[in-house]
Scaffold this motif. Structure first.
Motif, PDB file in Angstrom:
ATOM      1  N   TYR A 138       2.928 -13.034  -2.645  1.00 36.02           N
ATOM      2  CA  TYR A 138       3.053 -12.810  -1.193  1.00 36.02           C
ATOM      3  C   TYR A 138       1.922 -13.414  -0.358  1.00 36.02           C
ATOM      4  O   TYR A 138       1.799 -13.106   0.821  1.00 36.02           O
ATOM      5  CB  TYR A 138       3.148 -11.298  -0.901  1.00 36.02           C
ATOM      6  N   GLY A 139       1.078 -14.223  -0.967  1.00 37.42           N
ATOM      7  CA  GLY A 139       0.028 -14.911  -0.211  1.00 37.42           C
ATOM      8  C   GLY A 139      -1.143 -14.012   0.151  1.00 37.42           C
ATOM      9  O   GLY A 139      -1.253 -12.870  -0.315  1.00 37.42           O
ATOM     10  N   ASP A 140      -2.021 -14.514   1.020  1.00 37.65           N
ATOM     11  CA  ASP A 140      -3.257 -13.811   1.392  1.00 37.65           C
ATOM     12  C   ASP A 140      -2.994 -12.479   2.069  1.00 37.65           C
ATOM     13  O   ASP A 140      -3.720 -11.504   1.864  1.00 37.65           O
ATOM     14  CB  ASP A 140      -4.110 -14.688   2.321  1.00 37.65           C
ATOM     15  N   THR A 141      -1.936 -12.415   2.908  1.00 41.11           N
ATOM     16  CA  THR A 141      -1.644 -11.174   3.649  1.00 41.11           C
ATOM     17  C   THR A 141      -1.286 -10.056   2.680  1.00 41.11           C
ATOM     18  O   THR A 141      -1.832  -8.954   2.757  1.00 41.11           O
ATOM     19  CB  THR A 141      -0.483 -11.412   4.644  1.00 41.11           C
ATOM     20  N   GLY A 142      -0.380 -10.346   1.727  1.00 45.94           N
ATOM     21  CA  GLY A 142       0.003  -9.348   0.723  1.00 45.94           C
ATOM     22  C   GLY A 142      -1.180  -8.930  -0.126  1.00 45.94           C
ATOM     23  O   GLY A 142      -1.349  -7.745  -0.449  1.00 45.94           O
ATOM     24  N   GLU A 143      -2.034  -9.910  -0.461  1.00 42.55           N
ATOM     25  CA  GLU A 143      -3.228  -9.636  -1.286  1.00 42.55           C
ATOM     26  C   GLU A 143      -4.124  -8.603  -0.597  1.00 42.55           C
ATOM     27  O   GLU A 143      -4.553  -7.619  -1.215  1.00 42.55           O
ATOM     28  CB  GLU A 143      -3.997 -10.942  -1.494  1.00 42.55           C
TER      29      GLU A 143
ATOM     30  N   ARG B 191      -6.164  -7.826 -11.397  1.00 46.99           N
ATOM     31  CA  ARG B 191      -4.875  -8.387 -11.818  1.00 46.99           C
ATOM     32  C   ARG B 191      -3.765  -8.022 -10.831  1.00 46.99           C
ATOM     33  O   ARG B 191      -2.903  -8.859 -10.511  1.00 46.99           O
ATOM     34  CB  ARG B 191      -4.546  -7.838 -13.216  1.00 46.99           C
ATOM     35  N   TYR B 192      -3.791  -6.763 -10.337  1.00 44.84           N
ATOM     36  CA  TYR B 192      -2.801  -6.347  -9.326  1.00 44.84           C
ATOM     37  C   TYR B 192      -2.944  -7.211  -8.073  1.00 44.84           C
ATOM     38  O   TYR B 192      -1.959  -7.695  -7.514  1.00 44.84           O
ATOM     39  CB  TYR B 192      -2.996  -4.879  -8.916  1.00 44.84           C
ATOM     40  N   ILE B 193      -4.201  -7.392  -7.640  1.00 49.24           N
ATOM     41  CA  ILE B 193      -4.471  -8.133  -6.397  1.00 49.24           C
ATOM     42  C   ILE B 193      -4.069  -9.604  -6.561  1.00 49.24           C
ATOM     43  O   ILE B 193      -3.428 -10.177  -5.674  1.00 49.24           O
ATOM     44  CB  ILE B 193      -5.960  -7.989  -5.999  1.00 49.24           C
ATOM     45  N   TYR B 194      -4.407 -10.194  -7.708  1.00 48.00           N
ATOM     46  CA  TYR B 194      -4.080 -11.605  -7.943  1.00 48.00           C
ATOM     47  C   TYR B 194      -2.559 -11.813  -8.000  1.00 48.00           C
ATOM     48  O   TYR B 194      -2.032 -12.798  -7.470  1.00 48.00           O
ATOM     49  CB  TYR B 194      -4.724 -12.092  -9.246  1.00 48.00           C
ATOM     50  N   THR B 195      -1.846 -10.858  -8.630  1.00 44.80           N
ATOM     51  CA  THR B 195      -0.376 -10.944  -8.708  1.00 44.80           C
ATOM     52  C   THR B 195       0.228 -10.946  -7.308  1.00 44.80           C
ATOM     53  O   THR B 195       1.127 -11.739  -7.010  1.00 44.80           O
ATOM     54  CB  THR B 195       0.182  -9.751  -9.520  1.00 44.80           C
ATOM     55  N   THR B 196      -0.272 -10.044  -6.436  1.00 45.55           N
ATOM     56  CA  THR B 196       0.249  -9.969  -5.067  1.00 45.55           C
ATOM     57  C   THR B 196      -0.051 -11.255  -4.312  1.00 45.55           C
ATOM     58  O   THR B 196       0.780 -11.728  -3.542  1.00 45.55           O
ATOM     59  CB  THR B 196      -0.372  -8.772  -4.310  1.00 45.55           C
ATOM     60  N   LYS B 197      -1.248 -11.816  -4.539  1.00 43.56           N
ATOM     61  CA  LYS B 197      -1.613 -13.080  -3.865  1.00 43.56           C
ATOM     62  C   LYS B 197      -0.646 -14.192  -4.281  1.00 43.56           C
ATOM     63  O   LYS B 197      -0.200 -14.988  -3.453  1.00 43.56           O
ATOM     64  CB  LYS B 197      -3.045 -13.463  -4.229  1.00 43.56           C
ATOM     65  N   THR B 198      -0.303 -14.233  -5.579  1.00 47.61           N
ATOM     66  CA  THR B 198       0.619 -15.255  -6.084  1.00 47.61           C
ATOM     67  C   THR B 198       2.006 -15.102  -5.472  1.00 47.61           C
ATOM     68  O   THR B 198       2.664 -16.085  -5.125  1.00 47.61           O
ATOM     69  CB  THR B 198       0.736 -15.155  -7.623  1.00 47.61           C
TER      70      THR B 198
END
Length: 449
Positions: free
Chosen positions: A15-20, A6-13
């Motif tokens: 900040y995109g792939d780089t943030g993920e 959930r943390y990783i998916y939130t970051t992807k939403t």
């Protein structure tokens, strides 16, 4: 760890792939220096790109700075410098400290370069693993951020989840425009308000109007009407704290969490005992204290059924029975028996059940995987053979022969296993959402007491 996806998916939403990938690396390693994260993420992104394209370190570095600015990543606390003259015995474990101002301060790094692929000629020529290269340069010149480690700020993610739950609740109760206004208010105060605060910082109507998303065409007059409507709502998610600047408004975070926790309890009662029990629960919650006769009258349910439902909820600890004696001898004929709801104790009881459910789901998933271990290993071997044969350009007939190594019943069994494991995974995530809501409510209530 259940929340890692959930943390990783939130970051992807956000900040995109780089943030993920930045958050994924920090979660996997616990703590890392900024330069190490940037290089690792740039290499991983380069590997997924087409030949001839590479990811620049500067781009990854900018994404890292954005995450630090919005407090999703923070510096790890360090061991303080102790005075050598202090001859007392050292503590069993060092106390880690960090200056509040430095917690999100990103070191100024001039990272120049691009991500490398694993099969790149530079690496093959040196024949040296990547981990050894920094050590070689460290002897001459240590990296500028040496010793400054970063970690994921889980509290900030939890604050974001809580805000999303509040926005979604407002959207369900009112409409999309109301939820967008609440989202804007939460976004304006997400860094200025601590995650444990019961209220957000007061915001004026003019500030909210200026901060609304571009292209959201609502006039100032309509915004004021919406804010008044939200402030007058019985749930009291929004409160008015003054009249300056067109009116000052706050979001009552504690009341919002209490409403969400109560709604969760009502939902559980409705699913387990039916809509009539949920009606009685809401009635007792609203009136605070009720006698059995009053419950029957207010809920308009026959005495026998109402008694049965009350005892059912009482035995499951969703409602409590309070005795108020008229005389010191506690004689039943001279005692009032009042039904009441203690939301905090009911939330704790439900949280305990949620933990048990999560444990059962994990056990079941492990059992399913263990029971079909031989079949899963066979499936993986067949897939590996297929992949290697496709790479060498095998004929269609040969590939079909390899595919037929797994029989039709085995394939059906694999499908069933996959479906069951996916259901269990989805259930774990759903139960964890309930756990998060209940934990946030309990924590908020305990801080107020």
């Amino acid at each position: 760890m259940l929340r890692y996806p959930r943390y990783i998916y939130t970051t992807k939403t956000l900040y995109g792939d780089t943030g993920e990938l930045i958050v994924e690396e920090l979660l996997l390693n616990g703590k890392m220096t900024m330069s190490a994260v940037v290089k690792k993420v740039a290499d991983r992104l380069t590997e997924t790109m087409e030949d001839g394209k590479t990811m620049d370190y500067a781009e990854v570095s900018n994404a890292f700075v954005r995450l630090a600015d919005t407090h999703f990543v923070q510096r790890c606390p360090l061991v303080p410098d102790t005075d050598s003259s202090d001859r007392g015995p050292p503590p069993p474990a060092p106390t880690l400290v960090i200056n509040e101002k430095d917690m999100y301060l990103v070191p100024k790094l001039s990272l120049i370069g691009k991500g490398k692929r694993r099969r790149s000629s530079d690496e093959d020529a040196t024949g040296e693993p990547k981990a050894k290269k920094p050590r070689y340069t460290d002897n001459k010149e240590p990296s500028p951020d040496d010793g400054i480690y970063w970690q994921v700020n889980l509290d900030r993610f939890h604050q974001h989840f809580r805000d999303q739950a509040i926005v979604s609740a407002v959207a369900n109760r009112m409409d999309q425009t109301s939820s967008e206004i609440v989202r804007t208010m939460l976004r304006m105060s997400e860094i200025t308000t601590p995650s444990s605060a019961p209220y957000t910082q007061p915001l004026s109507s003019n500030e909210i109007f200026r901060s609304l998303p571009v292209g959201y065409n609502i006039s100032k007059q309509v915004l004021d009407q919406y804010l008044t409507l939200l402030a007058d709502d019985p749930l009291e998610f929004i409160g008015k704290s003054g009249d300056s600047g067109g009116g000052m408004f706050v979001i009552n975070l504690h009341k919002a969490l209490a409403s969400l926790a109560t709604a969760t309890l009502e939902s559980v009662i409705q699913e387990r005992f039916g809509s009539r029990c949920a009606r009685i629960f809401r009635l007792v919650l609203q009136k605070k204290h009720l006698e059995q006769k009053q419950v029957e009258d207010f809920a308009m349910i026959p005495a026998k059924e109402a008694k049965d439902m009350l005892y059912k909820m009482l035995s499951e600890n969703f409602i409590l029975l309070q005795e108020i004696p008229k005389t010191p001898d506690h004689a039943p004929s001279r005692t009032f028996y009042l039904y009441t709801v203690n939301v905090l104790s009911a939330a704790r009881m439900l949280l305990h059940r949620c933990y048990k459910s999560i444990a059962n789901l994990i056990e079941r998933r492990q059992f399913e995987t263990k029971e079909n271990k031989r079949l899963l290993e066979k499936s993986q071997r067949v897939e590996a053979i297929m992949a290697s044969m496709q790479a060498t350009g095998a004929e269609e007939v040969q590939l079909q022969e390899i595919e037929e190594m797994i029989t039709a019943p085995e394939r059906q069994q694999l499908e069933t296993l996959k479906r069951n494991v996916n259901k269990l995974d989805a259930s774990e995530i759903q139960v964890d959402e309930t756990i998060f809501l209940l934990e946030s409510y309990i924590e908020s209530t305990m801080k107020r007491q």
